[in-house]
Design a protein around this motif. Structure first.
Motif, PDB file in Angstrom:
ATOM      1  N   PRO A  11     -13.042   9.200  -2.325  1.00 39.36           N
ATOM      2  CA  PRO A  11     -12.784   8.153  -3.320  1.00 39.36           C
ATOM      3  C   PRO A  11     -14.042   7.382  -3.671  1.00 39.36           C
ATOM      4  O   PRO A  11     -14.854   7.048  -2.808  1.00 39.36           O
ATOM      5  CB  PRO A  11     -11.758   7.253  -2.625  1.00 39.36           C
ATOM      6  N   THR A  12     -14.200   7.095  -4.952  1.00 41.99           N
ATOM      7  CA  THR A  12     -15.337   6.326  -5.462  1.00 41.99           C
ATOM      8  C   THR A  12     -14.818   5.130  -6.261  1.00 41.99           C
ATOM      9  O   THR A  12     -13.609   4.886  -6.346  1.00 41.99           O
ATOM     10  CB  THR A  12     -16.217   7.209  -6.360  1.00 41.99           C
ATOM     11  N   LYS A  13     -15.746   4.401  -6.866  1.00 44.86           N
ATOM     12  CA  LYS A  13     -15.347   3.271  -7.703  1.00 44.86           C
ATOM     13  C   LYS A  13     -14.521   3.745  -8.896  1.00 44.86           C
ATOM     14  O   LYS A  13     -13.624   3.031  -9.360  1.00 44.86           O
ATOM     15  CB  LYS A  13     -16.594   2.521  -8.182  1.00 44.86           C
ATOM     16  N   SER A  14     -14.824   4.927  -9.403  1.00 44.72           N
ATOM     17  CA  SER A  14     -14.054   5.455 -10.535  1.00 44.72           C
ATOM     18  C   SER A  14     -12.607   5.719 -10.145  1.00 44.72           C
ATOM     19  O   SER A  14     -11.692   5.520 -10.959  1.00 44.72           O
ATOM     20  CB  SER A  14     -14.705   6.748 -11.051  1.00 44.72           C
ATOM     21  N   HIS A  15     -12.378   6.154  -8.901  1.00 40.76           N
ATOM     22  CA  HIS A  15     -11.003   6.360  -8.444  1.00 40.76           C
ATOM     23  C   HIS A  15     -10.233   5.045  -8.433  1.00 40.76           C
ATOM     24  O   HIS A  15      -9.055   5.008  -8.818  1.00 40.76           O
ATOM     25  CB  HIS A  15     -11.000   6.970  -7.037  1.00 40.76           C
ATOM     26  N   LEU A  16     -10.875   3.977  -7.991  1.00 41.63           N
ATOM     27  CA  LEU A  16     -10.216   2.674  -7.980  1.00 41.63           C
ATOM     28  C   LEU A  16      -9.903   2.212  -9.387  1.00 41.63           C
ATOM     29  O   LEU A  16      -8.798   1.712  -9.666  1.00 41.63           O
ATOM     30  CB  LEU A  16     -11.110   1.650  -7.266  1.00 41.63           C
ATOM     31  N   GLN A  17     -10.839   2.398 -10.295  1.00 41.67           N
ATOM     32  CA  GLN A  17     -10.610   2.019 -11.684  1.00 41.67           C
ATOM     33  C   GLN A  17      -9.489   2.840 -12.308  1.00 41.67           C
ATOM     34  O   GLN A  17      -8.649   2.313 -13.048  1.00 41.67           O
ATOM     35  CB  GLN A  17     -11.900   2.201 -12.485  1.00 41.67           C
ATOM     36  N   LEU A  18      -9.451   4.137 -11.991  1.00 43.51           N
ATOM     37  CA  LEU A  18      -8.393   4.995 -12.520  1.00 43.51           C
ATOM     38  C   LEU A  18      -7.038   4.597 -11.962  1.00 43.51           C
ATOM     39  O   LEU A  18      -6.032   4.594 -12.686  1.00 43.51           O
ATOM     40  CB  LEU A  18      -8.707   6.455 -12.178  1.00 43.51           C
ATOM     41  N   GLU A  19      -6.987   4.240 -10.675  1.00 49.17           N
ATOM     42  CA  GLU A  19      -5.713   3.824 -10.080  1.00 49.17           C
ATOM     43  C   GLU A  19      -5.204   2.555 -10.738  1.00 49.17           C
ATOM     44  O   GLU A  19      -3.994   2.424 -11.012  1.00 49.17           O
ATOM     45  CB  GLU A  19      -5.904   3.608  -8.578  1.00 49.17           C
ATOM     46  N   GLN A  20      -6.098   1.619 -11.015  1.00 47.71           N
ATOM     47  CA  GLN A  20      -5.683   0.381 -11.674  1.00 47.71           C
ATOM     48  C   GLN A  20      -5.183   0.660 -13.088  1.00 47.71           C
ATOM     49  O   GLN A  20      -4.230   0.035 -13.559  1.00 47.71           O
ATOM     50  CB  GLN A  20      -6.854  -0.596 -11.697  1.00 47.71           C
ATOM     51  N   MET A  21      -5.824   1.615 -13.777  1.00 48.51           N
ATOM     52  CA  MET A  21      -5.398   1.966 -15.125  1.00 48.51           C
ATOM     53  C   MET A  21      -4.000   2.568 -15.121  1.00 48.51           C
ATOM     54  O   MET A  21      -3.118   2.152 -15.886  1.00 48.51           O
ATOM     55  CB  MET A  21      -6.391   2.954 -15.749  1.00 48.51           C
ATOM     56  N   ILE A  22      -3.768   3.552 -14.244  1.00 45.29           N
ATOM     57  CA  ILE A  22      -2.459   4.206 -14.195  1.00 45.29           C
ATOM     58  C   ILE A  22      -1.386   3.226 -13.746  1.00 45.29           C
ATOM     59  O   ILE A  22      -0.272   3.206 -14.281  1.00 45.29           O
ATOM     60  CB  ILE A  22      -2.523   5.429 -13.258  1.00 45.29           C
ATOM     61  N   SER A  23      -1.710   2.391 -12.763  1.00 50.27           N
ATOM     62  CA  SER A  23      -0.744   1.398 -12.289  1.00 50.27           C
ATOM     63  C   SER A  23      -0.350   0.449 -13.409  1.00 50.27           C
ATOM     64  O   SER A  23       0.839   0.139 -13.593  1.00 50.27           O
ATOM     65  CB  SER A  23      -1.349   0.622 -11.115  1.00 50.27           C
ATOM     66  N   GLY A  24      -1.341  -0.023 -14.176  1.00 53.12           N
ATOM     67  CA  GLY A  24      -1.037  -0.918 -15.284  1.00 53.12           C
ATOM     68  C   GLY A  24      -0.213  -0.245 -16.367  1.00 53.12           C
ATOM     69  O   GLY A  24       0.683  -0.869 -16.953  1.00 53.12           O
ATOM     70  N   MET A  25      -0.493   1.028 -16.640  1.00 50.49           N
ATOM     71  CA  MET A  25       0.269   1.741 -17.667  1.00 50.49           C
ATOM     72  C   MET A  25       1.730   1.878 -17.273  1.00 50.49           C
ATOM     73  O   MET A  25       2.634   1.651 -18.085  1.00 50.49           O
ATOM     74  CB  MET A  25      -0.345   3.119 -17.898  1.00 50.49           C
ATOM     75  N   ILE A  26       1.982   2.245 -16.027  1.00 50.73           N
ATOM     76  CA  ILE A  26       3.370   2.420 -15.578  1.00 50.73           C
ATOM     77  C   ILE A  26       4.130   1.102 -15.647  1.00 50.73           C
ATOM     78  O   ILE A  26       5.244   1.029 -16.190  1.00 50.73           O
ATOM     79  CB  ILE A  26       3.400   2.990 -14.148  1.00 50.73           C
ATOM     80  N   ARG A  27       3.530   0.041 -15.122  1.00 52.35           N
ATOM     81  CA  ARG A  27       4.244  -1.235 -15.056  1.00 52.35           C
ATOM     82  C   ARG A  27       4.432  -1.857 -16.436  1.00 52.35           C
ATOM     83  O   ARG A  27       5.491  -2.408 -16.737  1.00 52.35           O
ATOM     84  CB  ARG A  27       3.482  -2.187 -14.128  1.00 52.35           C
ATOM     85  N   ARG A  28       3.412  -1.776 -17.260  1.00 58.11           N
ATOM     86  CA  ARG A  28       3.560  -2.347 -18.594  1.00 58.11           C
ATOM     87  C   ARG A  28       4.548  -1.554 -19.433  1.00 58.11           C
ATOM     88  O   ARG A  28       5.297  -2.112 -20.236  1.00 58.11           O
ATOM     89  CB  ARG A  28       2.200  -2.380 -19.292  1.00 58.11           C
ATOM     90  N   GLY A  29       4.577  -0.237 -19.244  1.00 54.77           N
ATOM     91  CA  GLY A  29       5.521   0.568 -19.999  1.00 54.77           C
ATOM     92  C   GLY A  29       6.967   0.294 -19.654  1.00 54.77           C
ATOM     93  O   GLY A  29       7.868   0.462 -20.482  1.00 54.77           O
ATOM     94  N   TYR A  30       7.217  -0.143 -18.413  1.00 52.93           N
ATOM     95  CA  TYR A  30       8.593  -0.410 -17.985  1.00 52.93           C
ATOM     96  C   TYR A  30       9.061  -1.822 -18.329  1.00 52.93           C
ATOM     97  O   TYR A  30      10.231  -2.151 -18.092  1.00 52.93           O
ATOM     98  CB  TYR A  30       8.715  -0.207 -16.471  1.00 52.93           C
ATOM     99  N   LEU A  31       8.181  -2.677 -18.858  1.00 55.77           N
ATOM    100  CA  LEU A  31       8.571  -4.059 -19.121  1.00 55.77           C
ATOM    101  C   LEU A  31       9.760  -4.157 -20.072  1.00 55.77           C
ATOM    102  O   LEU A  31      10.645  -4.985 -19.887  1.00 55.77           O
ATOM    103  CB  LEU A  31       7.375  -4.837 -19.696  1.00 55.77           C
ATOM    104  N   SER A  32       9.771  -3.314 -21.092  1.00 51.87           N
ATOM    105  CA  SER A  32      10.837  -3.388 -22.104  1.00 51.87           C
ATOM    106  C   SER A  32      11.894  -2.309 -21.905  1.00 51.87           C
ATOM    107  O   SER A  32      12.650  -2.018 -22.828  1.00 51.87           O
ATOM    108  CB  SER A  32      10.223  -3.247 -23.503  1.00 51.87           C
ATOM    109  N   ARG A  33      11.948  -1.711 -20.707  1.00 53.92           N
ATOM    110  CA  ARG A  33      12.917  -0.630 -20.473  1.00 53.92           C
ATOM    111  C   ARG A  33      13.697  -0.907 -19.198  1.00 53.92           C
ATOM    112  O   ARG A  33      13.582  -0.197 -18.213  1.00 53.92           O
ATOM    113  CB  ARG A  33      12.202   0.721 -20.372  1.00 53.92           C
TER     114      ARG A  33
END
Length: 471
Positions: A11-33
């Protein structure tokens, strides 16, 4: 030792950034569902029982689209899969009898075909849930448009949290407009059902997003990650990612006495791999296997060089291009590196949505509404050359309406035009129809209203065989 190829992940810094991106996408996508909300269930029922155009009534805010673009072999897919595996893929909610798909990863077919991509989607859902959507929806006569509608309905039915499309650069190979069709569909999918989409691809995929400003923003609405190879400077420091990566990899030796790591060996691996993680792991694995087979159980410079020359000969031109550092040489290979100009354009596109731009008397919101309306009209079958004109007319006639009302207004106008056209057509005179011409023993004359009489008439004329004569 084979586990090194598939299971080694540093794991590198890019992995952490990618995890934050995917986590935000999943949670934000479920806000209205929220599956407990009555509106959500009504929308699901509507999507499941109507045609593809019906899903546009759930149109929401801007699409949740992102991308990971990087050199082939740098571990993009491995990183995304590792992050996705940290989430349960399927969750069953017994109180609502609802099976939720938190994530779904689909690989784009090599031919860039829309139907093949839809087939891969249904196969991935079947593998995750044990369903039979592929047998249900994939037919020889199914059109691409109908299958895209089925993809949208299945995505809504199982509340897909994030849809990952790998090898997106393969869409470029489609000759039937498949790239534009699929990109329009994905943006519509995120706008309508709020399903976030993550694109993964090589620098070749940038060609899909750069023809127009609108298509380029598709891959940058939730941020875009440049997944490059390891970098190295002349002044080697102990905190460099390449050095830490290689030190961790070097520990995976299955020898009775491990070979010590030296700076000379680290420099040699950099010379032969140029910071591409997959090639470095493969070279280390093959060198270790060669050492065990030879009975030496030691990795030295001669062994590594021989393995690189004999077993990795296919990548020599690409490594030589990276080693040269000349951009014109690197660009000869589409999967190697992201051009600097593309990075500058991509960076500008990510910042553009946050900067207000004056375009005559039209606002950003109006432009967004117009673009989304054009996308919907194209998906409904209206030609790409006519859709902008129709959208402009609808916005002028109904400036205060929402997206669904505008679509309904356009459909009503279309139905009225069709009705008017039918009424304008001259009616055919029944007397002008040709009278039927009968021949001897014409079945139309033999047939009677009573089935029994028809059977007897056919039997008397020898049309029906009398089976009793042969018993």
């Amino acid at each position: 030792m084979m586990r090194i190829l598939d299971q080694f992940l540093y794991p590198t810094k890019s992995h952490l950034q990618l995890e934050q991106m995917i986590s935000g996408m999943i949670r934000r996508g479920y806000l209205s569902r929220n599956i407990a909300a009555p509106d959500y269930h009504r929308n699901l029922d509507d999507v499941a029982h109507t045609d593809f155009s019906a899903i546009f009534r759930n149109a929401g805010n801007e699409a949740l689209v992102s991308s990971v673009i990087g050199c082939s072999g740098t571990g993009k897919t491995t990183a995304v899969e590792a992050i996705l595996r940290s989430y349960p893929q399927a969750i069953f909610h017994p109180d609502y009898q609802h099976c939720q798909l938190v994530w779904l990863k689909v690989e784009c077919p090599h031919d860039g075909s829309v139907k093949s991509l839809c087939t891969h989607f249904f196969r991935a859902v079947d593998d995750a849930l044990g369903t039979d959507y592929q047998a249900l929806y994939v037919k020889s006569r199914s059109s691409a448009e109908s299958m895209l509608g089925d993809v949208a309905r299945v995505s809504a039915l199982h509340s897909v949290g994030v849809l990952v499309i790998d090898e997106i650069q393969h869409l470029e190979k489609s000759r039937s407009g498949g790239a534009d069709k699929m990109l329009n569909f994905f943006v519509t999918l995120t706008n309508v059902i709020k399903v976030p989409v993550l694109f993964i691809g090589t620098p070749k995929a940038l060609e899909l997003f750069q023809p127009t400003m609108r298509s380029a923003r598709r891959a940058a609405q939730f941020g875009s990650l440049d997944w490059g190879r390891f970098a190295r400077t002349e002044n080697t420091g102990s905190d460099e990612e390449w050095e830490r990566f290689f030190k961790r990899l070097w520990k995976l030796q299955w020898f009775e006495h491990a070979t010590p790591l030296t700076h000379e060996m680290m420099d040699l691996f950099w010379e032969y791999t140029q910071g591409i993680a997959h090639i470095a792991v493969a070279l280390f694995y093959l060198s270790q296997v060669r050492a065990v087979v030879a009975g030496r159980e030691a990795i030295d410079r001669v062994l590594v060089t021989k393995v690189y020359q004999e077993e990795l000969a296919m990548v020599h031109p690409m490594i030589a291009a990276l080693r040269s550092g000349r951009e014109e040489t690197i660009l000869q290979y589409a999967d190697l590196d992201v051009p600097r100009e593309a990075l500058r354009v991509q960076s500008a596109l990510q910042e553009a949505p946050h900067i207000p731009v004056v375009r005559g008397i039209r606002t950003d919101a109006e432009d967004s509404m117009r673009d989304r309306l054009i996308t919907i009209l194209v998906q409904m079958g209206i030609g790409e050359d006519i859709a902008p004109v129709v959208a402009e007319q609808a916005l002028e006639e109904k400036p205060a309406d929402d997206l669904f009302s505008l679509v309904a207004h356009i459909k009503n106008l279309n139905e009225k035009n069709e009705t008017t056209a039918k009424q304008a057509q001259p009616k055919r005179d029944k007397r002008t129809l040709l009278d039927p011409v009968y021949v001897d023993d014409d079945l139309r004359l033999i047939r009677q209203e009573d089935p029994e009489k028809s059977y007897q008439s056919l039997k008397s004329r020898g049309t029906v065989i009398d089976l009793l004569a042969y018993i």
